[in-house]
Each structure stands twice: as C-alpha cells, then as structure tokens.
Write an enzyme that holds these catalytic residues in place. Structure first.
Site, mmCIF file in Angstrom:
data_model
loop_
_atom_site.group_PDB
_atom_site.id
_atom_site.type_symbol
_atom_site.label_atom_id
_atom_site.label_comp_id
_atom_site.label_asym_id
_atom_site.label_seq_id
_atom_site.Cartn_x
_atom_site.Cartn_y
_atom_site.Cartn_z
ATOM 1 C CD1 TRP A 1 1.038 5.249 4.587
ATOM 2 C CD2 TRP A 1 -0.752 3.911 4.524
ATOM 3 N NE1 TRP A 1 0.651 5.124 3.273
ATOM 4 C CE2 TRP A 1 -0.454 4.309 3.209
ATOM 5 C CE3 TRP A 1 -1.850 3.075 4.723
ATOM 6 C CZ2 TRP A 1 -1.182 3.904 2.099
ATOM 7 C CZ3 TRP A 1 -2.592 2.659 3.628
ATOM 8 C CH2 TRP A 1 -2.250 3.078 2.325
ATOM 9 C CE LYS B 1 9.729 8.212 8.551
ATOM 10 N NZ LYS B 1 8.319 8.434 8.932
ATOM 11 N N PRO B 2 8.399 5.203 12.036
ATOM 12 C CG PRO B 2 6.797 5.441 13.747
ATOM 13 C CD PRO B 2 8.265 5.653 13.438
ATOM 14 C CB SER C 1 6.486 4.764 -2.551
ATOM 15 O OG SER C 1 7.384 5.724 -2.042
ATOM 16 C CD GLU D 1 10.193 -6.731 1.473
ATOM 17 O OE1 GLU D 1 9.549 -6.843 0.411
ATOM 18 O OE2 GLU D 1 10.821 -7.654 2.000
ATOM 19 C CG LEU D 2 11.247 -0.747 -2.921
ATOM 20 C CD1 LEU D 2 12.231 -0.286 -3.984
ATOM 21 C CD2 LEU D 2 11.189 0.250 -1.782
ATOM 22 C CB CYS E 1 3.185 -3.794 -1.627
ATOM 23 S SG CYS E 1 3.772 -4.648 -0.192
#
Ligand code: ADP
Length: 487
Positions: A157, A181-182, A236, A257-258, A291
């Site tokens: 988000w 899937k947003p 996450s 991409e965490l 992030c």
C-alpha cells in the site's frame, strides 16, 4: 477513449479478462481515506474463484502477447505511458485519497511510476540474445531470451502506483501476462491503471487485477497454480517467506522486495548540511512508510550534536495534516494499527533511556492515524526502533566512535536493502560502500530510487532486482539452443 479517469467504472469491481466486474460471490469492501476515515470507494471482495478466473485469463492471453512483436509491445506500453501522463493529476488525487500522502508527493509518485512504463517501453525492443563461440567446430551456441509465462504480482500500500508499474511494465515488455493482487488498503490506483491498460489497446487477459480482503486465499491460488511461472512480491519479510515456501511446490521463479532496516551513517568529515537535508528528504517521504527509509541514523561522536541540531530544525518545520490541504508535507499513517505500533516503539525507546529532542506539531483535527514526526537521540541497538523498521516519521539517532564500529553497527541486521553514508574522504567512500551489506547504497545521496537503477536487497530483504535492464531479466527465461552438424 474517455477523456478523464473513469472512476465510476471501478466502483465495486475487480479487473479480469479485460472487464471491470464484480466478485463472483458479489461481495465488496470499502477503501478508506487515512486522514479522515471517510470511504473513498468500494472494490470487489474477490475470493479463490475470481483468482482462478484471473489466472485462466492470463494463461489464455499468454500465447498472443508472447507472439506480438517487440515493437508492438513497446508501442502499447508507450500508449499506456501517454495515458498515465495525460491523467497524472487525477491519478495523483485518487492515490492521495486512498493512501494519505500529500498530493504533491502523489504526483511525484505517478511520475516515478510512469518512469518505469517509459523505461520498459524502451527496453521492450532490446531483448537481445547472444551467440557464444562453441567449443567444437560443428556447433553454434545461441542464447534466446523468452518470456517466462503468466506471472503473479502482489503489491503493498505504500506506493500504490509505483509498485504496480515496477512489476507490470517489465512483465508486459518481456511478453508475460499478469495477475496483480494490489494491497486491500489501496486497490483503487491499481484498478485505475488497469483501465488505462485497456484504453491502450493491450488485449484482454494480459493484465488482470484481483482485489480482495482475504489475501491468503487469493495468494494461495496464485502460488499453487502451475500455469503461473513467476511471483513478484513486495511487502513484509514474514509474508515474503511464506510465499516463497508456497511457491516451492511448483518451483516458481521469485522476486521478493521485503523489509529493510537502513542505516544512515554520518561521518564527522561529512557536509552536515547536505547530510541533514538528505535525511529529511529520505526519512519523511511518505511519512517514513518506505522500505528504504533511513531507520538507524548513526552519527560519529564529533559531529553528533551539530548534525542532530540541523535535523531537529528540519523536523520542526514539517507540516502535518491531510494530504489534500495546501502546504502539508506529512500525511497520516496508513492505519490506526500502524500509528499505534510507531507510538509504542517510541515509548519503549524513551522508557529505556532514549530522549526526544524535536517534535513537529500535530494539527488540532489530527485523527488517530497521525503520528508527530520526532527526533530521538541515545537510541541503542537492542531497542525496537533500531531492530525493526519504524515505518513512521521517527528519526532514531545512535552514536559511533570510528569507521569499524560504524560498519559493524550498519551491518548488524538480518536485512540488507538500502544503506546511506556521508563522508568527504574518497578512500573511505569506496571502502565503506564495498563493506556495506545492502543492495542499494547511497553515498552522499539519500534519494536513490529511479527506473534506470537496479533496486533490490541482500540477506532477508529479498531476491532479484527491479528497474533497469535487470528488471526485465526477472521476467525472462534463458533458453540455450545448440545447433549441431554445421560442417
Ligand atoms: P505490509 O506490512 O506492507 O502491509 P504485507 O506483506 O502484509 O505488507 O502486504 C503486502 C501485500 O501482500 C499486500 O497486497 C497484502 O494483501 C499481501 N498479503 C498479505 N498476506 C498475504 C498472504 N498470506 N498471501 C498473499 N498475499 C498476502
């Protein structure tokens, strides 16, 4: 072609096989404005059936899109780019309303997001193969780059437009079809972008957007289906690990991409004005919900007080409020839970000896999702603020004595996404950059994301890169073709 953004078409819908349509079971859910809690719109509450329909659409569209020429795909992406550009102001307003960031920042995000569409419209025509000299005279070794197949993309988000285009544009350029899937918190921008894909003449089924509150149910359809050949996820670390395990059953290629825990290191020889301005720009973009936001500010003893004073002055000048109000530079956080988590981390740090040295004022009407930007000093390694991503407008300052200690502290994390440092020493510039365990390093620079550069992490921050030509390769297979009997 509609001249403006057709928000009415989105209401209550997902986007599957070229159509805005309701969920099979008919459910919808509201999307909130984080500043006021007011409902911005509704979208389809899709379940596994809808996800399966989207996978079928993406699988059905794959052969046609794969077989389009590189130039046709490039031209289509340019048309998408031009529609986004034409409607940038409307998209920015929608993005600000569902996500909370100030409109000027949302406009900058649309521009950043469209940079990926532009880049991959260009890159779509450069999928060159190779001919490698063979070890025997009667053979030729050819290397073909081919689209990997239908792919799944799951986005967060915090950047509702840029995280979508950073995945969808290279996937489409490579010749892949996509089920996106947003985040359930910000699905409207993704749906609006999908509407513009349709207006660009990109065939039905090439991009599908599945919205829904039960992310795990939708996710498990995407990870289990053998027709989906790749998953690109931003979110996450905990969910990324789970999706990685779920993809093992069908051995999908992965881009993850965490989370990050970015160090921001200021040496005493640095240009402190430049470093402080860099920190403010980096840390407070999106109210700290990024992030790659600096999470631990490490300052050499001799520069500590002078640097903190500069940052404190900058923080006192921030203007907190609703993202649509003029002059506002910091909006609310995404949810009450997020805001409560940030406040708890600050309280715990203060209870353990950290000190708040600057606070930006909150407006009187600030609702429960607003957190006052603050600067804390005397933060220590064990504190939550130093161990976990703050994802909020909090500057956590720690001290160090020398370069060796700075590097040890900087790398003392399971994450390895971004790292920043400021120094005027040329030898240290190379030495320190090479020593940092991070996929993205800003040296005397703190605003580093753009479409031309490879973005991604080391260690538990992820796998793969987005942006640049490397971002295209993530959606391709390499095929070795051996031609024999040449002589
Ligand atoms: P954040 O903490 O940034 O919200 P999440 O990892 O929870 O990060 O969410 C990122 C994206 O992953 C969102 O689109 C969310 O809906 C999705 N998501 C969350 N849990 C799952 C899951 N179990 N399977 C698939 N997607 C998920």
């Amino acid at each position: 072609m509609a001249s403006g953004l057709d928000i009415g078409a989105i209401e209550g819908c997902a986007f599957i096989d070229g159509e805005f349509r309701p969920a099979r079971a008919g459910g919808v859910f509201p999307v909130d404005d984080p500043a006021s809690g007011a409902t911005v719109g509704h979208v389809a509450d899709c379940g596994p059936d809808d996800a399966a329909a989207a996978v079928a659409a993406a699988a059905g569209a794959f052969a046609g899109w794969r077989d389009a020429t590189a130039r046709e795909r490039s031209d289509a992406l340019w048309r998408w780019h031009d529609r986004i550009e034409a409607l940038a102001a409307e998209l920015a307003l929608l993005l600000s309303r569902e996500q909370g960031k100030p409109v000027a920042e949302a406009r900058a995000e649309i521009s950043y997001a469209n940079g990926f569409v532009r880049w991959y419209a260009e890159e779509a025509r450069r999928g060159f193969g190779e001919i490698i000299p063979a070890p025997t005279a009667d053979r030729r070794i050819l290397v073909l780059r081919q689209p990997i197949g239908p792919v799944a993309a799951i986005t967060p988000w915090n950047f509702p437009a840029a995280m979508v285009t950073r995945k969808v544009a290279p996937a489409l350029a490579a010749g892949c079809t996509v089920v996106l899937k947003p985040s359930e918190l910000t699905p409207l921008t993704a749906l609006a972008l999908a509407g513009l894909v349709r207006e660009s003449g990109i065939p039905a089924g090439v991009l599908n957007v599945v919205t829904g509150r039960d992310a795990a149910a939708i996710g498990s359809v995407l990870t289990a289906d053998p027709r989906i050949r790749k998953l690109s996820f931003t979110g996450s670390t905990a969910v990324g690990k789970r999706l990685m395990a779920d993809c093992a059953g069908t051995v999908k290629k992965l881009s993850l991409e965490l989370g990050g825990n970015a160090p921001f290191v200021v040496f005493a020889d640095a240009d402190l004005d430049r470093a402080a301005a860099g920190l403010i720009a980096n840390k407070f973009r999106n109210a700290g919900q990024a992030c790659i936001a600096a999470n631990r500010v490490l300052v050499e003893d001799a520069a500590h007080d002078a640097f903190v004073e500069r940052v404190a002055t900058g923080v006192r000048g921030l203007v907190v409020g609703c993202g649509r109000d003029p002059g506002v530079t910091i909006g609310p956080l995404i949810s009450e839970r997020a805001a409560a988590r940030v406040r708890a981390a600050v309280d715990a740090a203060v209870a353990a000896g950290a000190r708040v040295v600057a606070t930006a004022p909150l407006p009187p009407e600030a609702g429960p999702r607003f957190v006052a930007p603050q600067v804390l000093v005397d933060v220590r390694p064990g504190m939550t603020l130093a161990c976990e991503e703050a994802f909020g407008p909090i500057v956590a300052v720690m001290r160090f004595r020398d370069e060796a200690e700075a590097l040890a502290l900087a790398n003392d994390t399971r994450h390895g996404l971004a790292a920043y440092f400021y120094t005027r020493d040329a030898a240290r510039l190379f030495r320190f950059a090479e020593g940092l365990e991070a996929g993205i390093v800003g040296a005397n620079e703190a605003v580093v994301s753009n479409e031309a550069a490879p973005f991604g992490g080391m260690k538990e921050s992820g796998i793969g890169r987005e942006g640049s030509h490397h971002g295209l390769e993530e959606f391709e297979e390499i095929k070795y073709l051996c031609l024999g009997g040449i002589r």
